[in-house]
Design a protein around this motif. Structure first.
Motif, short mmCIF file in Angstrom:
data_model
loop_
_atom_site.label_atom_id
_atom_site.label_comp_id
_atom_site.label_asym_id
_atom_site.label_seq_id
_atom_site.Cartn_x
_atom_site.Cartn_y
_atom_site.Cartn_z
N PRO A 1 35.75 39.01 30.91
CA PRO A 1 35.68 37.98 31.95
C PRO A 1 36.68 36.88 31.62
O PRO A 1 37.27 36.87 30.55
CB PRO A 1 34.24 37.47 31.86
N THR B 1 40.21 31.06 27.86
CA THR B 1 40.25 31.90 29.05
C THR B 1 41.35 32.93 28.93
O THR B 1 42.37 32.69 28.25
CB THR B 1 40.47 31.06 30.31
N SER C 1 36.37 33.60 30.93
CA SER C 1 36.06 32.70 29.82
C SER C 1 35.33 33.45 28.71
O SER C 1 34.33 34.12 28.96
CB SER C 1 35.22 31.52 30.30
N ALA D 1 30.85 29.75 28.07
CA ALA D 1 31.69 30.93 28.26
C ALA D 1 30.85 32.04 28.89
O ALA D 1 29.62 32.07 28.74
CB ALA D 1 32.28 31.41 26.93
N ARG D 2 31.52 32.95 29.56
CA ARG D 2 30.79 34.03 30.24
C ARG D 2 30.52 35.21 29.31
O ARG D 2 29.69 36.05 29.61
CB ARG D 2 31.58 34.50 31.46
N MET D 3 31.22 35.27 28.19
CA MET D 3 30.98 36.33 27.22
C MET D 3 31.25 35.78 25.83
O MET D 3 32.11 34.92 25.65
CB MET D 3 31.88 37.54 27.48
#
Length: 284
Positions: A143, A162, A145, A214-216
């Motif tokens: 992803p 990112t 972020s 963060a997304r991951m």
């Protein structure tokens, strides 16, 4: 890469070039030979030799002549292997041992003389950014972020960035799994009071850290690889708790690292790394 400067974006600019990196860490000297294939960074060869530089630094504050000679011999062998594998460029990157040992500059000089290639002691921020780029470049799903926690033997790097713009938030904690083990987990298996002391020390080291969301999140480093073998690819609270119960009951394992050295591959080091991951996950 300039011999005296690391450009942290180099990993994402690898084209058809085959590169060799000798990573000099607190626990191991690792050779990584990599190239970019189909848009992803692919490891073509990895080899690790356990030397325990961080253990000697933690014990005495510096590296003795014998340990310096061992490091030079291993690095020289890694560079020879990288050349045989057709690497277009080879670099030696020194992480926490170069920063934490009183004679860290001497270590870099010895390695440079032994290998004949560019040798650099990484600043904590450089180490974190390289870890982030390496984790993202090898991830199957990315992803925009991404947070990376790189747990070494001597230090831990926390990085959020990112895919489009790279690392944006970089912090380094001068505490890794080996250091935490030597300072708090005195017995094998450790007692509950030792575990509490370890958690308190990590908690104190993380005070004031507030990474962006963060997304991951990706955990990297030797500790993360060891935990993956125990709990699988996803480090969830339930699986980490199970790993902690297993590791807390185990005794240390002794393996032969070189013909002249024995290195203690400590289950406590893995447990220490698990404690770091737990508290990293709990950051706001």
């Amino acid at each position: 890469m300039h011999p005296q400067r690391v450009t942290t974006g180099w990993m994402v600019r690898i084209g058809a070039v085959r590169v060799g990196i000798v990573d000099v860490g607190a626990n191991t000297l690792r050779l990584l030979v990599a190239a970019r294939e189909n848009g992803r960074l692919v490891a073509l060869r990895e080899q690790r030799v356990q030397l325990g530089l961080g253990e000697e630094i933690e014990r005495s504050g510096a590296l003795g002549e014998e340990k310096l000679a061992e490091a030079a011999a291993v690095a020289r062998a890694h560079v020879r292997r990288a050349r045989k594998l057709g690497c277009d460029r080879i670099d030696v990157l020194v992480t926490s041992p170069g920063r934490q040992a009183r004679n860290g500059r001497e270590l870099a000089s010895v390695l440079r003389e032994a290998t004949g290639v560019a040798t650099k002691v990484l600043r904590p921020e450089e180490e974190g950014e390289l870890a982030w780029h390496g984790a993202v470049a090898t991830a199957e799903y990315t992803p925009d972020s991404i947070a990376v926690c790189d747990i070494g033997g001597g230090s831990t790097q926390l990085v959020v960035g990112t895919v489009s713009n790279g690392p944006a938030w970089v912090r380094s904690v001068d505490l890794g799994s080996l250091r935490l083990t030597r300072r708090t987990l005195a017995t094998a298996p450790p007692t509950q009071s030792h575990l509490d002391a370890a958690r308190a020390q990590v908690d104190a080291s993380f005070v004031g850290l507030a990474p962006p969301l963060a997304r991951m999140a990706i955990a990297t480093g030797g500790t993360a690889r060891a935990l993956r073998r125990i709990v699988g690819a996803t480090l969830e609270p339930e699986t980490l708790a199970g790993a902690a119960r297993k590791l807390a009951k185990r005794s240390d394992i002794v393996i032969v690292a070189t013909p002249h050295t024995q290195y203690r591959a400590l289950e406590r080091d893995r447990l220490a790394g698990k404690i770091v991951i737990d508290l990293w996950r709990a950051l706001p």
